[in-house]
Design a protein around this motif. Structure first.
Motif, PDB file in Angstrom:
ATOM      1  N   LEU A  51      60.420  61.287  -8.259  1.00 48.81           N
ATOM      2  CA  LEU A  51      59.487  60.436  -8.963  1.00 48.81           C
ATOM      3  C   LEU A  51      60.859  59.207  -9.908  1.00 48.81           C
ATOM      4  O   LEU A  51      60.124  58.051  -8.888  1.00 48.81           O
ATOM      5  CB  LEU A  51      58.919  60.734  -9.819  1.00 48.81           C
ATOM      6  CG  LEU A  51      57.889  59.920 -11.060  1.00 48.81           C
ATOM      7  CD1 LEU A  51      56.432  59.584  -9.783  1.00 48.81           C
ATOM      8  CD2 LEU A  51      57.072  61.393 -11.728  1.00 48.81           C
ATOM      9  N   THR A  52      61.305  58.633 -10.025  1.00 46.09           N
ATOM     10  CA  THR A  52      62.508  57.876 -10.159  1.00 46.09           C
ATOM     11  C   THR A  52      62.017  57.200  -9.014  1.00 46.09           C
ATOM     12  O   THR A  52      62.197  55.763  -9.036  1.00 46.09           O
ATOM     13  CB  THR A  52      63.259  58.234 -10.597  1.00 46.09           C
ATOM     14  OG1 THR A  52      63.987  58.974 -11.962  1.00 46.09           O
ATOM     15  CG2 THR A  52      64.574  56.241 -11.016  1.00 46.09           C
ATOM     16  N   LYS A  53      63.166  57.733  -8.018  1.00 49.16           N
ATOM     17  CA  LYS A  53      62.500  57.185  -6.511  1.00 49.16           C
ATOM     18  C   LYS A  53      61.749  56.603  -5.876  1.00 49.16           C
ATOM     19  O   LYS A  53      61.367  55.279  -5.874  1.00 49.16           O
ATOM     20  CB  LYS A  53      63.754  57.664  -5.597  1.00 49.16           C
ATOM     21  CG  LYS A  53      63.925  57.809  -4.533  1.00 49.16           C
ATOM     22  CD  LYS A  53      64.030  58.060  -3.218  1.00 49.16           C
ATOM     23  CE  LYS A  53      64.091  57.605  -1.651  1.00 49.16           C
ATOM     24  NZ  LYS A  53      64.626  58.588  -0.705  1.00 49.16           N
ATOM     25  N   ASN A  54      60.511  56.920  -6.374  1.00 50.05           N
ATOM     26  CA  ASN A  54      59.170  56.469  -5.717  1.00 50.05           C
ATOM     27  C   ASN A  54      58.535  55.657  -6.978  1.00 50.05           C
ATOM     28  O   ASN A  54      57.538  54.386  -5.982  1.00 50.05           O
ATOM     29  CB  ASN A  54      58.667  58.039  -5.661  1.00 50.05           C
ATOM     30  CG  ASN A  54      58.769  58.502  -4.192  1.00 50.05           C
ATOM     31  OD1 ASN A  54      57.579  57.514  -3.388  1.00 50.05           O
ATOM     32  ND2 ASN A  54      58.848  59.484  -4.493  1.00 50.05           N
ATOM     33  N   VAL A  55      59.029  55.742  -7.570  1.00 53.03           N
ATOM     34  CA  VAL A  55      58.330  55.311  -8.631  1.00 53.03           C
ATOM     35  C   VAL A  55      59.136  53.369  -8.659  1.00 53.03           C
ATOM     36  O   VAL A  55      58.959  51.959  -9.129  1.00 53.03           O
ATOM     37  CB  VAL A  55      59.128  54.478 -10.722  1.00 53.03           C
ATOM     38  CG1 VAL A  55      58.948  54.111 -11.234  1.00 53.03           C
ATOM     39  CG2 VAL A  55      57.708  55.973 -11.142  1.00 53.03           C
ATOM     40  N   GLU A  79      52.720  64.956  -0.187  1.00 56.12           N
ATOM     41  CA  GLU A  79      52.467  64.261  -0.621  1.00 56.12           C
ATOM     42  C   GLU A  79      52.545  63.529  -0.915  1.00 56.12           C
ATOM     43  O   GLU A  79      52.811  61.974  -0.334  1.00 56.12           O
ATOM     44  CB  GLU A  79      51.208  64.745  -1.872  1.00 56.12           C
ATOM     45  CG  GLU A  79      50.191  65.726  -1.674  1.00 56.12           C
ATOM     46  CD  GLU A  79      49.342  65.070  -0.213  1.00 56.12           C
ATOM     47  OE1 GLU A  79      48.174  63.692  -0.799  1.00 56.12           O
ATOM     48  OE2 GLU A  79      48.886  65.077   0.629  1.00 56.12           O
ATOM     49  N   LEU A  80      53.543  63.156  -1.689  1.00 57.79           N
ATOM     50  CA  LEU A  80      54.573  62.488  -2.515  1.00 57.79           C
ATOM     51  C   LEU A  80      55.088  61.301  -1.225  1.00 57.79           C
ATOM     52  O   LEU A  80      55.842  60.666  -1.257  1.00 57.79           O
ATOM     53  CB  LEU A  80      55.668  62.887  -3.390  1.00 57.79           C
ATOM     54  CG  LEU A  80      56.068  60.987  -4.600  1.00 57.79           C
ATOM     55  CD1 LEU A  80      55.211  60.033  -5.136  1.00 57.79           C
ATOM     56  CD2 LEU A  80      56.315  61.682  -5.447  1.00 57.79           C
ATOM     57  N   VAL A  81      55.892  62.137  -0.438  1.00 58.47           N
ATOM     58  CA  VAL A  81      56.897  61.585   0.440  1.00 58.47           C
ATOM     59  C   VAL A  81      56.416  60.553   1.353  1.00 58.47           C
ATOM     60  O   VAL A  81      56.921  59.923   2.263  1.00 58.47           O
ATOM     61  CB  VAL A  81      56.977  62.968   1.764  1.00 58.47           C
ATOM     62  CG1 VAL A  81      58.315  63.905   0.279  1.00 58.47           C
ATOM     63  CG2 VAL A  81      55.962  63.841   2.138  1.00 58.47           C
ATOM     64  N   ARG A  82      54.869  60.646   1.008  1.00 59.67           N
ATOM     65  CA  ARG A  82      54.150  59.637   1.763  1.00 59.67           C
ATOM     66  C   ARG A  82      53.999  57.820   1.689  1.00 59.67           C
ATOM     67  O   ARG A  82      53.880  56.870   2.213  1.00 59.67           O
ATOM     68  CB  ARG A  82      52.515  60.041   2.196  1.00 59.67           C
ATOM     69  CG  ARG A  82      52.003  60.954   2.666  1.00 59.67           C
ATOM     70  CD  ARG A  82      50.132  61.455   3.406  1.00 59.67           C
ATOM     71  NE  ARG A  82      49.939  61.388   2.081  1.00 59.67           N
ATOM     72  CZ  ARG A  82      49.131  60.751   2.009  1.00 59.67           C
ATOM     73  NH1 ARG A  82      49.009  59.540   1.731  1.00 59.67           N
ATOM     74  NH2 ARG A  82      48.692  61.026   0.825  1.00 59.67           N
ATOM     75  N   ALA A  83      55.407  58.107   0.923  1.00 56.43           N
ATOM     76  CA  ALA A  83      55.088  56.628   0.280  1.00 56.43           C
ATOM     77  C   ALA A  83      55.618  55.758   0.614  1.00 56.43           C
ATOM     78  O   ALA A  83      55.547  54.947   0.910  1.00 56.43           O
ATOM     79  CB  ALA A  83      55.604  57.240  -1.457  1.00 56.43           C
ATOM     80  N   PRO A  84      57.074  55.916   1.036  1.00 57.51           N
ATOM     81  CA  PRO A  84      57.501  55.405   1.830  1.00 57.51           C
ATOM     82  C   PRO A  84      57.206  55.126   3.296  1.00 57.51           C
ATOM     83  O   PRO A  84      57.728  53.927   2.896  1.00 57.51           O
ATOM     84  CB  PRO A  84      58.932  56.177   2.221  1.00 57.51           C
ATOM     85  CG  PRO A  84      59.037  57.682   1.259  1.00 57.51           C
ATOM     86  CD  PRO A  84      57.829  57.866   0.748  1.00 57.51           C
ATOM     87  N   GLY A  85      56.820  55.053   2.994  1.00 61.93           N
ATOM     88  CA  GLY A  85      55.823  54.878   4.449  1.00 61.93           C
ATOM     89  C   GLY A  85      54.880  54.035   4.460  1.00 61.93           C
ATOM     90  O   GLY A  85      54.594  53.155   5.045  1.00 61.93           O
ATOM     91  N   LEU A  86      54.305  54.507   3.451  1.00 58.24           N
ATOM     92  CA  LEU A  86      52.570  52.759   2.740  1.00 58.24           C
ATOM     93  C   LEU A  86      54.121  51.902   2.626  1.00 58.24           C
ATOM     94  O   LEU A  86      53.732  51.470   2.764  1.00 58.24           O
ATOM     95  CB  LEU A  86      52.177  53.680   2.042  1.00 58.24           C
ATOM     96  CG  LEU A  86      51.571  54.820   2.140  1.00 58.24           C
ATOM     97  CD1 LEU A  86      50.874  55.563   0.637  1.00 58.24           C
ATOM     98  CD2 LEU A  86      50.215  53.790   3.093  1.00 58.24           C
TER      99      LEU A  86
END
Length: 605
Positions: A498-502, A579-586
């Motif tokens: 979560l830290t990484k995706n924030v 689900e959260l793994v889609r964040a870098p693609g977006l």
């Protein structure tokens, strides 16, 4: 029909264990609501849903409303439902004791609404629309106007609506053309038409009070000239009605139902096309001050947006439990590692791909519910709190509202679709409820502000408002959760992810704000994708909160609760892994220099 539409255990977990909602009774307004009274409200809502709403789930869908002799006729059971909502105190439960209400926290109320709407969404629409309209009157109308209409609305005798949309002005409210002309008698003559008015006319109530946007003749152009009016379908001959007004005393107010829209779903709540003032005799009563109607209406629209999120999560949750029940009962195939055809077939829930679909539904809908209840909690604090605590709640609520409306709406469509897939071909038939759930879910990404509009609101307004203060507060909330989870060995990997995706979301936000300085169209071109990215991060935050509580409770849990907590932890893992793994693609798309949607020309389609 599935036996279960939602989890009472999950509601208790989210309210008491994660949110600790009973803390709200530190505020004098909520002082009478402890855990016992809150649980009583939820149990009562469950009983109401099972006894009154559940039996009509399929009937309301199969027996569509019809326009007969100028009035929309609905299923006879709707009248009993609407009246019972009033009689049992659900319509004004949020309001003060002096108004006959229960001073109930909105967080608890929305949990109860969730239970009802998971059981039968369309049957619950009319009374909850009435709640929003009544609250608008009590917030902004003159006391005599509020007293004229709200007692009938609280009692479930009169319906309330929000009447905004017109044929040539959908989401662009500044272009509405409905007009209002003042008279010497204190009312205005209203003329125009409104379309897609939910519960805008039906025979399950004695009257309908439209909270209608119109422009006073001679007023400012555009949105600055919009005023708000109470426009009843029927009125008394002279003056205003009172609490004792009877149906036989009402006469036409020149509001004509010109048509009914036959919808994909949610058929228990009709949608009307209204013609207003055809004979020049529609009386409307100004709510508040002239030319401030849109600002007033935003109160009801914001409440409605949160309500849409609750509705979407409710339907998606009902679809999940229908799919879960079917998967446990439906035998087909054998384990991959053992294809001995002499052995009996196994329930499909034992197949990994079916578990994947069920986990998708569970993770998205329970994560969405967590966000919705969190926003409801902020709304309660904003409503009755003071000082810095009140301001903090207001800022967080305002920032999160586009996500709270959109994430459950978009994922609700996918959840109901997954439920159909779990059922296989059976899910595509009317023998099972999931096809109805899919049809009913599809409206939520559209009404009360489409997904595109919510994206523009989040990126174009909410991120930069107040110098970005709300974003800073949200980051504080998320970082506090991360810090508490990072010291738990089982949750440390999730906290790190979560830290990484924030960080990814912050990087994307900074990049887009840089784009805004040189090209505003390009800045907002993919606002919907930015909203999707923000939704993933915010719901991941909610799942880390739930996982932290579940992990702490698991060692000492009663055997009956062990499965529940394990299920929570696995759903959290699923969300982060799938689900959260889609964040870098977006993020990659949002930072790309290829402005394909801006560059595309109309003729090239």
């Amino acid at each position: 029909m599935a036996k279960q539409a939602y989890s009472r255990r999950d509601l208790a977990f989210q309210l008491h264990e994660v949110l600790q909602v009973e803390r709200l009774n530190r505020f004098p307004y909520f002082k009478d609501h402890d855990r016992g009274s809150i649980d009583l409200v939820l149990d009562t809502a469950g009983q109401f849903a099972d006894q009154l709403l559940k039996p009509l789930l399929t009937e309301l869908d199969r027996q569509e409303p019809q326009l007969v002799d100028g009035t929309i006729r609905v299923h006879p059971g709707v009248k009993d439902i609407v009246h019972r909502f009033g009689q049992d105190g659900w319509i004004n439960a949020l309001f003060s004791y002096e108004e006959g209400g229960q001073q109930l926290p909105g967080t608890v109320y929305n949990a109860a609404v969730f239970a009802m709407q998971a059981t039968n969404y369309s049957a619950s629409v009319p009374p909850f629309l009435t709640l929003g309209a009544a609250n608008l009157l009590r917030s902004f109308a003159a006391p005599e106007l509020t007293a004229a209409f709200t007692p009938h609305m609280y009692a479930g005798r009169w319906q309330g609506t929000m009447a905004l949309t017109e044929p040539d002005a959908g989401s662009s409210l500044s272009d509405i053309s409905t007009s209002a002309e003042p008279t010497e008698d204190g009312y205005y003559r209203i003329r125009g038409q409104k379309i897609y008015i939910s519960s805008g006319d039906h025979d399950a109530c004695d009257n309908v009070v439209h909270l209608m946007l119109a422009k006073i003749k001679g007023g400012p152009a555009g949105a600055k000239g919009i005023s708000l009016f109470a426009v009843p379908r029927q009125r008394v001959a002279e003056g205003l009605p009172n609490e004792a007004t009877q149906p036989e005393e009402l006469i036409s107010n020149d509001v004509v139902t010109a048509g009914i829209y036959h919808k994909l779903g949610c058929k228990g709540a009709p949608i009307a096309h209204l013609m207003i003032g055809g004979d020049g005799d529609t009386r409307g009563y100004l709510v508040g001050e002239p030319n401030k109607g849109l600002s007033y209406m935003f109160q009801m629209m914001n409440e409605a947006r949160l309500a849409v999120g609750v509705s979407a999560a409710a339907i998606g949750t009902a679809a999940y439990y229908a799919a879960l029940e079917y998967a446990r009962a439906r035998p087909q195939g054998r384990p991959i590692a053992n294809r001995d055809v002499t052995q009996p077939q196994v329930p499909i829930i034992r197949h990994a791909d079916v578990k994947r679909m069920l986990l998708f539904q569970k993770a998205t809908m329970e994560g969405a519910l967590g966000l919705l209840l969190q926003c409801s909690y902020y709304m309660d604090v904003a409503r009755v709190g003071e000082g810095a605590e009140k301001e903090r709640a207001e800022l967080l609520l305002d920032l999160l509202m586009p996500i709270a409306k959109t994430y459950p709406s978009e994922m609700g469509v996918l959840s109901t679709s997954a439920a159909i897939q779990v059922h296989g071909g059976a899910g595509y038939t009317t023998d099972f409820p999931v096809e109805q759930f899919w049809r009913e879910s599809r409206i939520h990404p559209i009404h009360e502000g489409t997904t595109g509009i919510q994206g523009l609101d989040l990126l174009g307004r909410k991120i930069t408002q107040h110098g970005g203060k709300a974003v800073g507060l949200l980051l504080e909330e998320i970082q506090a959760t991360i810090a508490s989870a990072a010291v738990v060995s089982e949750l440390a990997p999730l906290a790190a992810q979560l830290t990484k995706n924030v960080g990814i979301l912050q990087q994307v936000t900074g990049h887009l704000l840089g784009v805004a300085a040189r090209d505003h169209e390009l800045f907002l071109a993919d606002a919907t994708l930015y909203l999707e990215l923000a939704g993933l991060v915010v719901v991941a935050w909610q799942w880390l909160r739930q996982a932290r509580v579940a992990q702490a409770a698991l060692p000492a849990a009663h055997p009956d609760d062990q499965n529940f907590y394990h299920g929570k932890l696995m759903a959290a893992q699923y969300f982060y892994e799938y689900e959260l793994v889609r964040a870098p693609g977006l993020a990659k798309r949002l930072q790309s220099a290829n402005a394909v949607t801006v560059a595309m020309q109309e003729a090239w389609f």
